[in-house]
Design an enzyme around this catalytic site. Structure first.
Site, PDB file in Angstrom:
ATOM      1  N   CYS A 173     -37.132  12.402 -23.401  1.00  0.00           N
ATOM      2  CA  CYS A 173     -35.588  12.027 -23.719  1.00  0.00           C
ATOM      3  C   CYS A 173     -35.669  10.762 -24.641  1.00  0.00           C
ATOM      4  CB  CYS A 173     -34.775  11.789 -22.297  1.00  0.00           C
ATOM      5  SG  CYS A 173     -33.062  11.265 -22.708  1.00  0.00           S
ATOM      6  N   GLU A 184     -16.294  32.080 -17.367  1.00  0.00           N
ATOM      7  CA  GLU A 184     -16.474  31.367 -18.674  1.00  0.00           C
ATOM      8  C   GLU A 184     -15.143  31.160 -19.364  1.00  0.00           C
ATOM      9  OE1 GLU A 184     -18.886  29.529 -19.443  1.00  0.00           O
ATOM     10  OE2 GLU A 184     -20.228  30.432 -18.107  1.00  0.00           O
ATOM     11  N   CYS A 207     -31.686   9.280 -14.338  1.00  0.00           N
ATOM     12  CA  CYS A 207     -32.701   9.640 -15.051  1.00  0.00           C
ATOM     13  C   CYS A 207     -34.112   9.819 -14.185  1.00  0.00           C
ATOM     14  CB  CYS A 207     -33.054   8.675 -16.120  1.00  0.00           C
ATOM     15  SG  CYS A 207     -31.520   8.670 -17.134  1.00  0.00           S
ATOM     16  N   CYS A 215     -34.925  13.149 -13.268  1.00  0.00           N
ATOM     17  CA  CYS A 215     -34.649  14.255 -14.586  1.00  0.00           C
ATOM     18  C   CYS A 215     -35.802  14.942 -14.806  1.00  0.00           C
ATOM     19  CB  CYS A 215     -33.908  13.476 -15.687  1.00  0.00           C
ATOM     20  SG  CYS A 215     -33.756  14.771 -17.002  1.00  0.00           S
ATOM     21  N   CYS A 218     -27.545  14.560 -15.516  1.00  0.00           N
ATOM     22  CA  CYS A 218     -27.314  13.843 -16.996  1.00  0.00           C
ATOM     23  C   CYS A 218     -25.808  13.494 -16.805  1.00  0.00           C
ATOM     24  CB  CYS A 218     -27.702  14.370 -18.039  1.00  0.00           C
ATOM     25  SG  CYS A 218     -27.912  13.503 -19.521  1.00  0.00           S
TER      26      CYS A 218
HETATM   27 FE1  SF4 Z   1     -29.852  12.522 -19.201  1.00  0.00          FE
HETATM   28 FE2  SF4 Z   1     -32.352  11.546 -20.465  1.00  0.00          FE
HETATM   29 FE3  SF4 Z   1     -31.714  10.468 -18.192  1.00  0.00          FE
HETATM   30 FE4  SF4 Z   1     -32.520  12.928 -18.360  1.00  0.00          FE
HETATM   31  S1  SF4 Z   1     -33.611  11.187 -18.816  1.00  0.00           S
HETATM   32  S2  SF4 Z   1     -30.807  12.135 -17.265  1.00  0.00           S
HETATM   33  S3  SF4 Z   1     -31.503  13.704 -20.257  1.00  0.00           S
HETATM   34  S4  SF4 Z   1     -30.493  10.412 -20.196  1.00  0.00           S
END
Ligand code: SF4
Length: 424
Positions: free
Chosen positions: A222, A51, A213, A216, A206
């Site tokens: 989101c 880290e 997205c 995601c 992201c």
């Molecule tokens: Fe990022 Fe929202 Fe797209 Fe997911 S949906 S990749 S959290 S912007």
């Protein structure tokens, strides 16, 4: 709404939504999480080391350093007992050297105050040198599976988009909203995996540009995605413009040895060794460049119209401008003589773009031969080859490599003063 809540805290307030959100993140992590060398352990020492190395540094750059460091210091006790120069030398090239110094200090503190064991507590971890709120949360959750929140570069972007945060993420309101959200979403079980899932989603899905997205697992909740504002979030204030500066490093060579100084605690690269180096005023820069350009180069047959040359100068009896001589003397208490060679490098540090001139000079006078360590003056003489063992900044290493190459050249030997006893 409690006193710590923010206008963005209405995201994921229903417990069923929050449960689904956590499950989706963990399921994604089990399939797509990054397989990094420090992920296969719950050893707080390895997690702490990784880290600290990852602060301001990419995963790809950290991996070889992490492995070398662990081979050299397999335990926190061995790190604590090591000489700081060895720690800095192993850190060389990673940058932000205060991290290495703090690592060494923290290792000593852990041995002294915690009997060599990492405290399983985010507050106590946070009290270690170089361990901020994020790193304390990362160690607490990854090593001890405690539900400690984390916010770093990747989660900052991810959370800002999930929240639809329309204020600067670095502002106190932005940071408050992000930490509050991070504290609310981290579960009591698999806390470490969950936090790593958030980091990996930020890093691989992201992404800063063109977030993926459609892949995601969190897109349903989101706010940026829901409102089509992924490109506008995170909000950041305008970057500080780049400033150009000029520096000079004076390489003082005497009897095949190079004078080095240890940088003081108030300087950048504190504790590292360096050539006497300082910033040039525009006047001194112009004076120096004029002298270097006028100086004929050995073996070239003609003067090149650039200070970028790596060749040696003929014996032209050219010396440094007076103010540069004085600044060099005030740093190392040695008077530079004739200029023997010069080159220049370019590098960037934070918002600065630096042109560094490296100038090799003979030595006219020396107040002491050997190490001088008094107050802020800590200097010593080393052979060019020995520089390989000293911890240097990246640009210091470039100058050292250039000097080592120069001193191997026969022309360098000829360029030493013929009637000097010191040229042997
Ligand atoms: Fe990022 Fe929202 Fe797209 Fe997911 S949906 S990749 S959290 S912007």
């Amino acid at each position: 709404m409690d006193s710590d809540s923010s206008p963005w805290d209405d995201a994921l307030t229903r417990s069923a939504d929050l449960r689904r959100f956590r499950l989706a993140a963990l399921k994604w992590y089990d399939r797509h999480g990054r397989k990094l060398p420090w992920r296969f352990t719950a050893d707080p020492y390895r997690i702490w080391l990784s880290e600290i190395m990852l602060q301001q540094t990419t995963v790809a750059a950290v991996v070889p350093y992490f492995e070398r460091f662990l081979a050299a210091f397999p335990t926190v006790r061995e790190l604590a007992e090591s000489d700081i120069d060895r720690v800095l030398r192993l850190w060389e090239g990673l940058g932000y050297y205060s991290r290495a110094r703090n690592l060494h200090k923290a290792a000593n503190q852990i041995c002294r105050e915690h009997n060599g064991e990492f405290p399983a507590n985010a507050e106590q971890l946070n009290a270690l040198p170089g361990v901020g709120r994020y790193t304390a949360g990362a160690i607490a959750s990854f090593a001890f599976n405690l539900p400690a929140p984390i916010v770093e570069a990747n989660t900052e972007r991810l959370y800002a988009r999930l929240l639809g945060l329309s204020v600067d993420v670095k502002s106190s309101a932005g940071q408050k909203a992000l930490w509050s959200f991070a504290g609310r979403i981290v579960p009591d079980t698999r806390s470490g995996d969950f936090n790593q899932a958030m980091m990996d989603l930020g890093a691989n899905v992201c992404t800063p540009q063109n977030p993926r997205c459609s892949e995601c697992p969190l897109s349903r909740c989101c706010k940026a995605f829901g409102s089509g504002r992924q490109g506008e979030i995170p909000v950041r204030k305008a970057r500080t413009p780049v400033t150009e500066i000029d520096e000079v490093a004076i390489v003082l060579i005497d009897r095949h040895q190079v004078l080095m100084r240890r940088r003081t605690s108030s300087e950048r690269w504190a504790g590292m060794w360096d050539f006497p180096r300082f910033e040039l005023t525009p006047e001194d820069r112009d004076l120096l460049d004029k002298r270097l350009l006028q100086t004929p180069r050995a073996g070239s047959g003609k003067s090149k119209n650039s200070t970028r040359t790596k060749s040696l100068f003929e014996r032209a009896e050219i010396t440094l401008p007076r103010s540069i001589l004085e600044q060099t003397g005030s740093l190392v208490n040695v008077e530079a003589g004739q200029i023997l060679a010069a080159t220049q490098f370019r590098y960037a540090v934070t918002r600065y773009r630096v042109t560094l001139r490296a100038v090799v000079c003979s030595v006219d006078q020396r107040t002491a031969h050997g190490r001088v360590d008094s107050g802020s003056l800590d200097t010593d003489w080393f052979s060019a080859q020995h520089l390989d063992h000293l911890p240097l900044s990246q640009t210091g290493r470039r100058v050292a490599d250039w000097v080592a190459g120069l001193t191997m050249q026969p022309k360098y030997q000829r360029s030493q003063p013929e009637n000097s006893n010191e040229a042997t």
